[in-house]
Design a protein around this motif. Structure first.
Motif, mmCIF file in Angstrom:
data_model
loop_
_atom_site.group_PDB
_atom_site.id
_atom_site.type_symbol
_atom_site.label_atom_id
_atom_site.label_comp_id
_atom_site.label_asym_id
_atom_site.label_seq_id
_atom_site.Cartn_x
_atom_site.Cartn_y
_atom_site.Cartn_z
ATOM 1 N N THR A 48 51.553 40.692 47.300
ATOM 2 C CA THR A 48 51.297 41.378 46.041
ATOM 3 C C THR A 48 50.831 40.345 45.028
ATOM 4 O OG1 THR A 48 52.972 43.058 46.466
ATOM 5 C CG2 THR A 48 52.259 42.786 44.190
ATOM 6 N N LEU A 49 49.679 40.613 44.433
ATOM 7 C CA LEU A 49 49.202 39.804 43.315
ATOM 8 C C LEU A 49 49.624 40.493 42.034
ATOM 9 C CD1 LEU A 49 45.469 39.229 44.353
ATOM 10 C CD2 LEU A 49 47.418 37.719 44.773
ATOM 11 N N GLY A 50 50.132 39.741 41.096
ATOM 12 C CA GLY A 50 50.378 40.239 39.752
ATOM 13 C C GLY A 50 49.274 39.685 38.866
ATOM 14 N N LEU A 51 48.351 40.544 38.457
ATOM 15 C CA LEU A 51 47.237 40.113 37.612
ATOM 16 C C LEU A 51 47.526 40.513 36.173
ATOM 17 C CD1 LEU A 51 44.183 41.148 39.827
ATOM 18 C CD2 LEU A 51 45.436 38.996 39.809
ATOM 19 N N PHE A 52 47.599 39.535 35.304
ATOM 20 C CA PHE A 52 47.800 39.775 33.876
ATOM 21 C C PHE A 52 46.426 39.752 33.215
ATOM 22 C CE2 PHE A 52 51.762 38.254 35.473
ATOM 23 C CZ PHE A 52 52.736 38.915 34.746
ATOM 24 N N ALA A 60 40.872 50.345 31.985
ATOM 25 C CA ALA A 60 39.970 49.188 32.034
ATOM 26 C C ALA A 60 40.627 48.029 32.785
ATOM 27 C CB ALA A 60 39.566 48.761 30.630
ATOM 28 N N ALA A 61 41.923 47.815 32.565
ATOM 29 C CA ALA A 61 42.637 46.747 33.264
ATOM 30 C C ALA A 61 42.691 47.026 34.765
ATOM 31 C CB ALA A 61 44.047 46.593 32.698
ATOM 32 N N GLU A 62 42.956 48.269 35.140
ATOM 33 C CA GLU A 62 43.001 48.625 36.559
ATOM 34 C C GLU A 62 41.625 48.442 37.211
ATOM 35 O OE1 GLU A 62 46.622 51.752 37.108
ATOM 36 O OE2 GLU A 62 44.757 52.565 36.268
ATOM 37 N N ASP A 63 40.585 48.842 36.504
ATOM 38 C CA ASP A 63 39.223 48.647 37.024
ATOM 39 C C ASP A 63 38.908 47.167 37.211
ATOM 40 O OD1 ASP A 63 38.811 51.381 37.041
ATOM 41 O OD2 ASP A 63 37.612 51.397 35.195
ATOM 42 N N SER A 64 39.273 46.341 36.232
ATOM 43 C CA SER A 64 39.021 44.903 36.325
ATOM 44 C C SER A 64 39.776 44.273 37.493
ATOM 45 C CB SER A 64 39.419 44.196 35.025
ATOM 46 O OG SER A 64 38.530 44.509 33.997
ATOM 47 N N ALA A 65 41.029 44.662 37.654
ATOM 48 C CA ALA A 65 41.843 44.112 38.743
ATOM 49 C C ALA A 65 41.249 44.470 40.102
ATOM 50 C CB ALA A 65 43.272 44.614 38.647
ATOM 51 N N ALA A 66 40.843 45.719 40.263
ATOM 52 C CA ALA A 66 40.259 46.150 41.528
ATOM 53 C C ALA A 66 38.945 45.417 41.802
ATOM 54 C CB ALA A 66 40.036 47.663 41.512
ATOM 55 N N ARG A 67 38.121 45.309 40.779
ATOM 56 C CA ARG A 67 36.818 44.647 40.920
ATOM 57 C C ARG A 67 37.002 43.163 41.281
ATOM 58 N NH1 ARG A 67 35.094 46.286 36.415
ATOM 59 N NH2 ARG A 67 35.707 44.477 35.192
ATOM 60 N N THR A 86 45.872 48.263 47.939
ATOM 61 C CA THR A 86 46.012 49.110 46.758
ATOM 62 C C THR A 86 45.889 48.263 45.510
ATOM 63 O OG1 THR A 86 48.421 48.866 46.624
ATOM 64 C CG2 THR A 86 47.594 50.747 47.889
ATOM 65 N N SER A 87 45.612 48.925 44.409
ATOM 66 C CA SER A 87 45.505 48.247 43.121
ATOM 67 C C SER A 87 45.865 49.235 42.031
ATOM 68 C CB SER A 87 44.068 47.738 42.918
ATOM 69 O OG SER A 87 43.929 47.138 41.660
ATOM 70 N N GLY A 88 46.774 48.838 41.137
ATOM 71 C CA GLY A 88 47.119 49.723 40.032
ATOM 72 C C GLY A 88 48.326 49.228 39.265
#
Length: 99
Positions: A48-52, A60-67, A86-88
Motif C-alpha cells: 500500500t502506498l500512502g500518497l499525500f 482531483a487527489a484521487e485522479d492524481s494518485a491513480a495517474r 486499487t486507488s482511492g
C-alpha cells in the motif's frame, strides 16, 4: 492535503523495494501535487502506498494518485511486473466523526 491509498501488486519473487517511495516520487509531475509517499508492505497481500497530495478536491487527489501510480508502474524500468490494484481515499469510520 489529501491522503490517497494505492494498492500495488508486486512481482511474486519481490517484496517491497527499499527505494519504492523514491521511485514513485521520481515519476511525479508538478501537476500531480505529490508532497510525500509512504510504503507499507503486507505479507502475501502486496503493498500500500500512502500518497499525500495537494489538490483542490478529493476527486482531483484521487485522479492524481491513480495517474501517478499508473505512470510509475508502466514507465519506470525498476517497476516492471508491478501493477496497480486499487486507488482511492480511505474512509475512516468511528464514533469521533459523528459528534
Amino acid at each position: 492535503m489529501y491522503l490517497i491509498h494505492v494498492r500495488l501488486r508486486a512481482p511474486v519473487e519481490e517484496s517491497a523495494r527499499p527505494d519504492l517511495a523514491a521511485i514513485i516520487s521520481s515519476c511525479a509531475e508538478e501537476s500531480d501535487g505529490l508532497e510525500h509517499v509512504s510504503v507499507h508492505a503486507h505479507a502475501g497481500e502486496g503493498l500500500t502506498l500512502g500518497l499525500f497530495l495537494l489538490a483542490e478536491s478529493l476527486d482531483a487527489a484521487e485522479d492524481s494518485a491513480a495517474r501517478l501510480s499508473r505512470r510509475a508502474v508502466e514507465q519506470h524500468p525498476d517497476l516492471l511486473g508491478y501493477g496497480v490494484v486499487t486507488s482511492g481515499a480511505v474512509l475512516v469510520p468511528g464514533p469521533w466523526w459523528d459528534t
